[in-house]
Design a protein around this motif. Structure first.
Motif, PDB file in Angstrom:
ATOM      1  N   LYS A 277       0.839  -1.200   0.000  1.00 29.58           N
ATOM      2  CA  LYS A 277       0.000   0.000   0.000  1.00 29.58           C
ATOM      3  C   LYS A 277       0.871   1.245   0.000  1.00 29.58           C
ATOM      4  O   LYS A 277       1.876   1.314   0.710  1.00 29.58           O
ATOM      5  CB  LYS A 277      -0.928  -0.003   1.226  1.00 29.58           C
ATOM      6  CG  LYS A 277      -2.205  -0.797   1.015  1.00 29.58           C
ATOM      7  CD  LYS A 277      -3.184  -0.549   2.147  1.00 29.58           C
ATOM      8  CE  LYS A 277      -4.531  -1.179   1.868  1.00 29.58           C
ATOM      9  NZ  LYS A 277      -5.504  -0.910   2.949  1.00 29.58           N
ATOM     10  N   GLU A 278       0.455   2.252  -0.756  1.00 28.64           N
ATOM     11  CA  GLU A 278       1.277   3.452  -0.937  1.00 28.64           C
ATOM     12  C   GLU A 278       1.582   4.148   0.388  1.00 28.64           C
ATOM     13  O   GLU A 278       2.730   4.527   0.650  1.00 28.64           O
ATOM     14  CB  GLU A 278       0.556   4.416  -1.888  1.00 28.64           C
ATOM     15  CG  GLU A 278       1.414   5.592  -2.312  1.00 28.64           C
ATOM     16  CD  GLU A 278       0.708   6.501  -3.312  1.00 28.64           C
ATOM     17  OE1 GLU A 278       1.102   7.671  -3.420  1.00 28.64           O
ATOM     18  OE2 GLU A 278      -0.245   6.023  -3.965  1.00 28.64           O
ATOM     19  N   ASP A 279       0.569   4.304   1.234  1.00 28.60           N
ATOM     20  CA  ASP A 279       0.790   4.963   2.531  1.00 28.60           C
ATOM     21  C   ASP A 279       1.770   4.175   3.382  1.00 28.60           C
ATOM     22  O   ASP A 279       2.574   4.759   4.127  1.00 28.60           O
ATOM     23  CB  ASP A 279      -0.537   5.104   3.286  1.00 28.60           C
ATOM     24  CG  ASP A 279      -1.444   6.150   2.662  1.00 28.60           C
ATOM     25  OD1 ASP A 279      -0.926   6.989   1.901  1.00 28.60           O
ATOM     26  OD2 ASP A 279      -2.660   6.123   2.924  1.00 28.60           O
ATOM     27  N   CYS A 280       1.704   2.847   3.298  1.00 32.21           N
ATOM     28  CA  CYS A 280       2.597   2.005   4.099  1.00 32.21           C
ATOM     29  C   CYS A 280       4.034   2.069   3.579  1.00 32.21           C
ATOM     30  O   CYS A 280       4.986   2.107   4.368  1.00 32.21           O
ATOM     31  CB  CYS A 280       2.104   0.554   4.084  1.00 32.21           C
ATOM     32  SG  CYS A 280       0.493   0.325   4.885  1.00 32.21           S
ATOM     33  N   GLN A 281       4.194   2.091   2.266  1.00 35.96           N
ATOM     34  CA  GLN A 281       5.554   2.146   1.703  1.00 35.96           C
ATOM     35  C   GLN A 281       6.260   3.444   2.087  1.00 35.96           C
ATOM     36  O   GLN A 281       7.479   3.467   2.281  1.00 35.96           O
ATOM     37  CB  GLN A 281       5.497   2.009   0.185  1.00 35.96           C
ATOM     38  CG  GLN A 281       5.230   0.581  -0.275  1.00 35.96           C
ATOM     39  CD  GLN A 281       5.564   0.372  -1.744  1.00 35.96           C
ATOM     40  OE1 GLN A 281       5.784   1.326  -2.476  1.00 35.96           O
ATOM     41  NE2 GLN A 281       5.597  -0.879  -2.154  1.00 35.96           N
ATOM     42  N   ARG A 282       5.474   4.521   2.202  1.00 37.89           N
ATOM     43  CA  ARG A 282       6.082   5.800   2.601  1.00 37.89           C
ATOM     44  C   ARG A 282       6.534   5.773   4.058  1.00 37.89           C
ATOM     45  O   ARG A 282       7.484   6.462   4.429  1.00 37.89           O
ATOM     46  CB  ARG A 282       5.086   6.947   2.391  1.00 37.89           C
ATOM     47  CG  ARG A 282       4.925   7.369   0.948  1.00 37.89           C
ATOM     48  CD  ARG A 282       4.382   8.795   0.854  1.00 37.89           C
ATOM     49  NE  ARG A 282       3.088   8.900   1.527  1.00 37.89           N
ATOM     50  CZ  ARG A 282       1.925   8.792   0.897  1.00 37.89           C
ATOM     51  NH1 ARG A 282       1.889   8.541  -0.402  1.00 37.89           N
ATOM     52  NH2 ARG A 282       0.785   8.912   1.556  1.00 37.89           N
ATOM     53  N   LYS A 283       5.858   4.998   4.893  1.00 39.95           N
ATOM     54  CA  LYS A 283       6.158   5.000   6.335  1.00 39.95           C
ATOM     55  C   LYS A 283       7.169   3.942   6.749  1.00 39.95           C
ATOM     56  O   LYS A 283       7.864   4.104   7.759  1.00 39.95           O
ATOM     57  CB  LYS A 283       4.867   4.771   7.134  1.00 39.95           C
ATOM     58  CG  LYS A 283       3.849   5.893   7.040  1.00 39.95           C
ATOM     59  CD  LYS A 283       4.341   7.172   7.679  1.00 39.95           C
ATOM     60  CE  LYS A 283       4.515   7.043   9.177  1.00 39.95           C
ATOM     61  NZ  LYS A 283       4.967   8.312   9.789  1.00 39.95           N
TER      62      LYS A 283
END
Length: 465
Positions: A277-283
């Motif tokens: 998930k995009e939000d998870c990859q950023r974090k």
């Protein structure tokens, strides 16, 4: 006709009256009344979810609209802490010898009932949204359960019911039996927590929840451990493979050994969400340790597995890319982060009081009279209706004589099934004594449980008031 435990009006009364308790109140008459409410709500929620008819999931809708999911989470964590801090003190008391350990078992079982209810309703996004800030507490709870499950699996130390039955001695005390049942139940609770976590990863877009899962608890690495050790699979004598499915260990035929179970699927979907998930990859911090842990998954992503869950192709590609690249470290943004409160609040209110609470409950709560036990048993007999319990079992009944699928039941005791009359006649000599005992017991119970419509209406009115 659809089997049901509650009418929508009854369910609304039960949900409206759900409340949070203190640790000291666990096991009180008011607490046990709520336990019965939650048991019935859990059974009805399962019936609603599994119904083939176009039936509303009214239990889920009521819990969402009346804002009671945080109450369920609080009560589950409360019992979890009671089991960790108070129950061990009970087990050490030399002079604690209750007439029955049944009330204690119901407290231990309460946590399993709530996590089962949450597993049923958290499948829906609106349930996750209605949980509000308690999702953080639920993430912490799931992490505790999965970390314990992964740790025990790595040591091949999974305390399941059948293993305990072989190791317990015949002269073990009732409290020792209770400890064994608690340990076995913990395994089943952890598996339910895995499903709940997967649903949270499906639905949440909260930065605080994502940060809690990835940065605080590093859940991707915990899930990698579960893939490696697969606590729900084991080899028995003769190297036959057994998998934990539908609440019990089942032997897997050789042609189905590579078939993915529901639990396998939950782990892989949760990993897919947390890594891709995009939000998870950023974090997420793909440092050397985390990267090496995730790359262990490549050996498990076989062609057979990917054929069963095609979305895993994307995870396979990402891991191949990860072997030759180093993703940029996450940005250290300054944010106001929410933190879970339930566990900390319960600990703050009760730290240093564990022994005092145990002594109070030994004297006031878990030493019921014969009449109290009888009344409690009668109420639970009403809760666990035989026809409803059978509708919750996924497997069809088996013939008591030949083992084939059965559709006819002994009309006298209602406890044994047969595929045809010939099998019933053949099996009668073996079944006769048990049939007499069950029939006599059922007849006596029915007399004790005789409730008039007026009394039932009065009971519902009390709930709604």
């Amino acid at each position: 006709m659809e089997t049901s435990v509650l009418f929508p009006g009854e369910a609304e009364g039960y949900v409206q009256n759900l409340e949070t308790f203190s640790l000291k109140d666990i096991g009180s008459p008011r607490w046990f009344r709520q336990h019965e409410y939650i048991e019935k709500l859990n059974m009805q929620a399962i019936l609603n979810a599994s119904s083939t008819a176009t039936q509303d999931e009214f239990v889920k809708e009521l819990l969402v609209s009346l804002g009671k999911i945080p109450t369920l989470v609080h009560e589950m964590i409360l019992v979890e802490l009671w089991k960790q801090k108070v129950f061990p003190i009970f087990c050490q008391l030399q002079d604690f010898n209750p007439k029955s350990t049944f009330p204690l078992y119901m407290v231990i079982h309460h946590e399993a009932t709530i996590i089962n209810l949450l597993e049923t309703i958290m499948f829906h996004k609106d349930s996750c949204e209605a949980a509000d800030d308690s999702v953080l507490d639920l993430v912490d709870y799931c992490h505790r359960k999965l970390a314990l499950l992964a740790s025990r699996a790595s040591r091949d130390d999974t305390p399941t019911k059948d293993r305990l039955s072989h190791t317990e001695s015949g002269d073990s005390s009732s409290i020792q039996d209770l400890q064994g049942q608690n340990a076995a139940l913990e395994f089943e609770i952890s598996l339910k927590a895995l499903s709940v976590l997967r649903y949270i990863t499906d639905h949440t877009d909260s930065i605080s929840v994502i940060n809690r899962m990835l940065c605080t608890h590093n859940l991707p690495c915990v899930l990698v451990q579960l893939v490696q050790h697969s606590p729900w699979s084991r080899y028995s004598a003769g190297w036959s493979l057994n998998k934990y499915m539908n609440g019990k260990w089942q032997k897997v035929p050789s042609e189905d050994r590579l078939k993915m179970t529901k639990l396998d699927g939950q782990v892989w979907i949760a990993l897919y969400n947390l890594v891709l998930k995009e939000d998870c990859q950023r974090k997420y911090d793909f440092n050397n340790f985390n990267k090496n842990q995730l790359l262990k998954l490549r050996g498990f992503l076989t062609e057979v597995l990917v054929d069963q869950l095609p979305n895993l192709v994307e995870l396979q590609r990402f891991l191949s890319h990860l072997t030759v690249t180093d993703p940029a470290p996450p940005k250290k943004d300054l944010i106001l982060e929410q933190i879970p409160e339930m566990w900390n609040n319960i600990m703050r209110d009760n730290t240093g009081k564990w022994k005092a609470i145990a002594k109070y409950q030994v004297k006031e709560t878990f030493n019921p009279s014969e009449e109290d036990l009888r009344q409690q048993a009668l109420r639970l007999a009403q809760t666990y209706n035989l026809d409803v319990m059978e509708s919750l079992i996924p497997e069809k009944p088996k013939c008591g004589a030949c083992g084939a699928e059965a559709s006819k039941r002994c009309s006298r005791c209602q406890g044994e099934w047969y595929c045809q009359r010939e099998c019933q006649v053949k099996h009668w000599s073996k079944h006769k004594v048990a049939c007499q005992l069950m029939a006599d017991g059922t007849e006596k119970l029915q007399k004790d449980l005789a409730v008039t419509p007026t009394e039932r209406e009065a009971d519902i009115t009390d709930i709604l008031d």
